[in-house]
Motif scaffolding. Structure first.
Motif, PDB file in Angstrom:
ATOM      1  N   ARG A   8       0.844  -1.197   0.000  1.00 34.02           N
ATOM      2  CA  ARG A   8       0.000   0.000   0.000  1.00 34.02           C
ATOM      3  C   ARG A   8       0.881   1.249   0.000  1.00 34.02           C
ATOM      4  N   THR A   9       0.399   2.328  -0.604  1.00 35.98           N
ATOM      5  CA  THR A   9       1.168   3.566  -0.680  1.00 35.98           C
ATOM      6  C   THR A   9       0.302   4.763  -0.316  1.00 35.98           C
ATOM      7  N   VAL A  10       0.953   5.796   0.178  1.00 32.37           N
ATOM      8  CA  VAL A  10       0.337   7.096   0.419  1.00 32.37           C
ATOM      9  C   VAL A  10       1.205   8.130  -0.272  1.00 32.37           C
ATOM     10  N   GLY A  11       0.614   8.907  -1.184  1.00 30.50           N
ATOM     11  CA  GLY A  11       1.387   9.868  -1.942  1.00 30.50           C
ATOM     12  C   GLY A  11       1.922   9.259  -3.227  1.00 30.50           C
ATOM     13  N   THR A  12       2.701  10.005  -3.949  1.00 29.70           N
ATOM     14  CA  THR A  12       3.208   9.558  -5.246  1.00 29.70           C
ATOM     15  C   THR A  12       4.509  10.286  -5.577  1.00 29.70           C
ATOM     16  N   ILE A  13       5.303   9.675  -6.447  1.00 29.40           N
ATOM     17  CA  ILE A  13       6.483  10.356  -6.991  1.00 29.40           C
ATOM     18  C   ILE A  13       6.326  10.541  -8.492  1.00 29.40           C
ATOM     19  N   GLY A  14       5.072  10.497  -8.977  1.00 25.47           N
ATOM     20  CA  GLY A  14       4.820  10.815 -10.378  1.00 25.47           C
ATOM     21  C   GLY A  14       4.198   9.716 -11.189  1.00 25.47           C
ATOM     22  N   GLY A  15       4.064   8.514 -10.619  1.00 26.52           N
ATOM     23  CA  GLY A  15       3.439   7.427 -11.345  1.00 26.52           C
ATOM     24  C   GLY A  15       4.368   6.776 -12.352  1.00 26.52           C
ATOM     25  N   GLY A  16       3.813   5.879 -13.126  1.00 23.05           N
ATOM     26  CA  GLY A  16       4.595   5.216 -14.163  1.00 23.05           C
ATOM     27  C   GLY A  16       5.393   4.042 -13.630  1.00 23.05           C
ATOM     28  N   CYS A  17       6.151   3.444 -14.553  1.00 18.63           N
ATOM     29  CA  CYS A  17       6.888   2.234 -14.186  1.00 18.63           C
ATOM     30  C   CYS A  17       8.012   2.533 -13.207  1.00 18.63           C
ATOM     31  N   TYR A  18       8.588   3.736 -13.246  1.00 15.17           N
ATOM     32  CA  TYR A  18       9.667   4.026 -12.299  1.00 15.17           C
ATOM     33  C   TYR A  18       9.126   4.107 -10.876  1.00 15.17           C
ATOM     34  N   GLU A  19       7.864   4.559 -10.721  1.00 18.22           N
ATOM     35  CA  GLU A  19       7.279   4.536  -9.380  1.00 18.22           C
ATOM     36  C   GLU A  19       7.055   3.106  -8.916  1.00 18.22           C
ATOM     37  N   SER A  20       6.608   2.250  -9.815  1.00 20.48           N
ATOM     38  CA  SER A  20       6.424   0.837  -9.472  1.00 20.48           C
ATOM     39  C   SER A  20       7.751   0.204  -9.068  1.00 20.48           C
ATOM     40  N   ASP A  21       8.817   0.539  -9.784  1.00 25.11           N
ATOM     41  CA  ASP A  21      10.144   0.020  -9.453  1.00 25.11           C
ATOM     42  C   ASP A  21      10.593   0.526  -8.084  1.00 25.11           C
ATOM     43  N   ALA A  22      10.320   1.805  -7.824  1.00 25.46           N
ATOM     44  CA  ALA A  22      10.693   2.377  -6.529  1.00 25.46           C
ATOM     45  C   ALA A  22       9.929   1.715  -5.396  1.00 25.46           C
ATOM     46  N   ILE A  23       8.663   1.387  -5.617  1.00 25.83           N
ATOM     47  CA  ILE A  23       7.869   0.701  -4.596  1.00 25.83           C
ATOM     48  C   ILE A  23       8.482  -0.662  -4.285  1.00 25.83           C
ATOM     49  N   GLY A  24       8.905  -1.372  -5.331  1.00 23.08           N
ATOM     50  CA  GLY A  24       9.553  -2.663  -5.106  1.00 23.08           C
ATOM     51  C   GLY A  24      10.811  -2.535  -4.278  1.00 23.08           C
ATOM     52  N   HIS A  25      11.628  -1.519  -4.565  1.00 26.11           N
ATOM     53  CA  HIS A  25      12.839  -1.300  -3.781  1.00 26.11           C
ATOM     54  C   HIS A  25      12.498  -0.898  -2.344  1.00 26.11           C
ATOM     55  N   ALA A  26      11.418  -0.137  -2.161  1.00 32.10           N
ATOM     56  CA  ALA A  26      11.025   0.273  -0.814  1.00 32.10           C
ATOM     57  C   ALA A  26      10.603  -0.930   0.017  1.00 32.10           C
ATOM     58  N   ARG A  27       9.857  -1.831  -0.585  1.00 33.87           N
ATOM     59  CA  ARG A  27       9.441  -3.032   0.148  1.00 33.87           C
ATOM     60  C   ARG A  27      10.648  -3.908   0.485  1.00 33.87           C
TER      61      ARG A  27
END
Length: 238
Positions: A8-27
């Motif tokens: 789950r996320t709160v907020g955004t860094i702009g969307g797109g695949c790079y945000e998805s990649d960043a979420i994976g690294h955050a987890r």
């Protein structure tokens, strides 16, 4: 952007695949406890592939927000006392284990979880989380060996053993002779602490705490860490 362990996320860094990649690294950072620095080049190929037209570059810092780690101080003597006195201020939750009520007391370790029981018995029963930090600072070789029998094979964030290189080598030899897999010794920080010329209990405690902080923050420690005995050579001689 705040990312929870379940994705789950709160907020955004702009969307797109790079945000998805960043979420994976955050987890992943929540699992490892280590921060990460990500760099994205939003060039024409990247934009065409992902429908992004902003271009440019993007850096993302991933910083895991974790609860204060648990530090188990096994041995409440002079070094254990000094470490317990300063480690709380560095963000560690202190647990102290010793069989001597005179040393393991709430008066000497205010705010700590103090256990007064035979060390090997308590360690054998204790459910110590893999995220925990454990330092073995007992009053003698026999007690250190008994503690390491219970701890060396466990998956811990940090396990450190105080003592000279000769004492550490003897304990390693005993553990290997008892059937401990050699790879378990690779994870042990021994002799414990950083090489800063520490002599007094207070100075030794500082060197240990510095190593604990470095491991917690993912800092490079090879240059400062005390050299460990070559456990494979120990195994060859046994």
């Amino acid at each position: 952007m705040l990312v929870f362990a379940d994705g789950r996320t709160v907020g955004t860094i702009g969307g797109g695949c790079y945000e998805s990649d960043a979420i994976g690294h955050a987890r992943a950072a929540l699992q490892s406890g280590q921060p990460a620095f990500l760099h994205f080049e939003l060039n024409d190929d990247f934009a065409q592939e992902n429908g992004l037209i902003c271009g440019g570059r993007m850096d993302v810092h991933v910083d895991p927000l974790l609860p204060d780690p648990h530090l188990y101080i096994v041995g409440a003597g002079h070094v254990g006392y000094e470490l317990g006195r300063i480690a709380g201020g560095a963000g560690f939750r202190i647990h102290v284990v010793d069989d001597r009520e005179k040393f393991a007391s709430a008066e000497r370790f205010p705010g700590a979880d103090v256990v007064v029981q035979p060390i090997p018995d308590w360690l054998h029963r204790a459910d110590i989380a893999p995220s925990a930090y454990v330092v073995v600072l007992t009053r003698g070789h026999t007690h250190d060996l008994e503690a390491m029998r219970s701890l060396a094979a466990r998956d811990l964030r940090y396990l450190g053993l105080i003592g000279s290189r000769a004492k550490v080598a003897r304990i390693y030899s005993a553990l290997l002779e008892e059937g401990l897999p050699p790879e378990c010794l690779e994870r042990i920080h021994a002799p414990i602490g950083f090489e800063i010329g520490a002599v007094t209990p207070a100075e030794i405690a500082v060197s240990i705490l510095a190593e604990l902080i470095a491991v917690r923050r993912g800092a490079a420690t090879a240059r400062l860490s005390m050299k460990r005995p070559n456990f494979r050579a120990v195994n060859d001689r046994s």
